[in-house]
Design an enzyme around this catalytic site. Sequence first.
Site, PDB file in Angstrom:
ATOM      1  N   SER A 163       0.901  -1.186   0.018  1.00 24.12           N
ATOM      2  CA  SER A 163      -0.074   0.042  -0.112  1.00 24.12           C
ATOM      3  C   SER A 163       1.001   1.144   0.008  1.00 24.12           C
ATOM      4  CB  SER A 163      -1.038  -0.033   1.260  1.00 24.12           C
ATOM      5  OG  SER A 163      -1.836   0.941   1.083  1.00 24.12           O
ATOM      6  N   ASP A 259      -9.507  -4.959  -5.063  1.00 21.42           N
ATOM      7  CA  ASP A 259      -8.640  -3.786  -4.378  1.00 21.42           C
ATOM      8  C   ASP A 259      -9.170  -2.667  -5.287  1.00 21.42           C
ATOM      9  OD1 ASP A 259      -7.211  -1.982  -3.555  1.00 21.42           O
ATOM     10  OD2 ASP A 259      -5.254  -2.878  -3.572  1.00 21.42           O
ATOM     11  N   HIS A 291      -7.593  -5.611  -0.737  1.00 22.66           N
ATOM     12  CA  HIS A 291      -6.101  -4.884  -0.483  1.00 22.66           C
ATOM     13  C   HIS A 291      -5.471  -5.380   0.580  1.00 22.66           C
ATOM     14  CE1 HIS A 291      -3.955  -1.243  -0.631  1.00 22.66           C
ATOM     15  NE2 HIS A 291      -4.011  -1.121   0.402  1.00 22.66           N
TER      16      HIS A 291
END
Length: 316
Positions: A163, A259, A291
Amino acid sequence: MDSTNPDLAQDFSPLFQIYKDGRVDRLINTEIVPPSFDPKTNVESKDILYSPEHHLSVRLYLPKNTHQNQKLPLLVYFRGGGFCVGTVFAPINHNYLNILVSEANIIAVSVDYRNAPEHPLPAAFKDSWTALKWVASHFHQKGPEDWLNHHANFQRVFLSGGSAGGNIAHQMAIKLGHEEKLEGFNITGIILCHPYFWGKEPIPGETREEWQRKWLEGLWKVVNPSSRGLDDPWINPAYDPNLGLLGCSRVQVAVSEKDPLRERGWYYCLKLRESGWSGDIEVLDYKGEEHVFHLSNLTCLNAVHMRKRIVQFINQ
């Protein structure tokens, strides 16, 4: 917590909430675990201060059966959290790295950095660069940390993160390729897991849900209030004129079907290739996953497969 609370200024659940008095209430990844020997993976860890100025540490990981002066590939890992939540000491990061270090037989440095909104960007980038310079100071085997002096192969360095950490890994590789070199520090590749990239206008296949795009735009304004917007190269690499100068020869990007950032991962690879960068790109795309699923469910089949591909990428 009730988002209708009159004292609440901004609600970025499930990550954090900001109150009118300036207080920030972080809602996830607040638990911490100490460094230790993990008998399940046979990996040791310890914490070392790298920035006395900001009281920031790295957590180092090393397989316990490593022979004296045995050199291992070096992974520098940047944790995620939207630039706003989390720490390298959280179980979600610690448990993942114990397993990855064991499976890949590598030495790893997990970098903590200051969180927004108290410390908006570029604080996280500056801290990460300070950490990289600290790691690179061990190239001549005269640094302050013996594990790095004795066991880090500085000709086989990988940068990785999930991320926001994937974003940071990319930004560090750009800096190494374009602005500043570190002596003896050779970045073989970067591994970006569900990287946090975005942009003002939707790209093909990307969500057009107004609430979701407003949430992400609002988050970016908190993370980087001085930004020129969502086409800032810090969040949208497609607008970086130096993208083609990425300082490594191999890139691995992992994305997931469910995601919202999935299409941006693919778009990053497309724009990287269009930039003239001539290295190798590998994309891992996981159907049915959310995600950073590989952190939240370490034993699911796709997480196991994803780690296997990362291990292969590092050791090929």
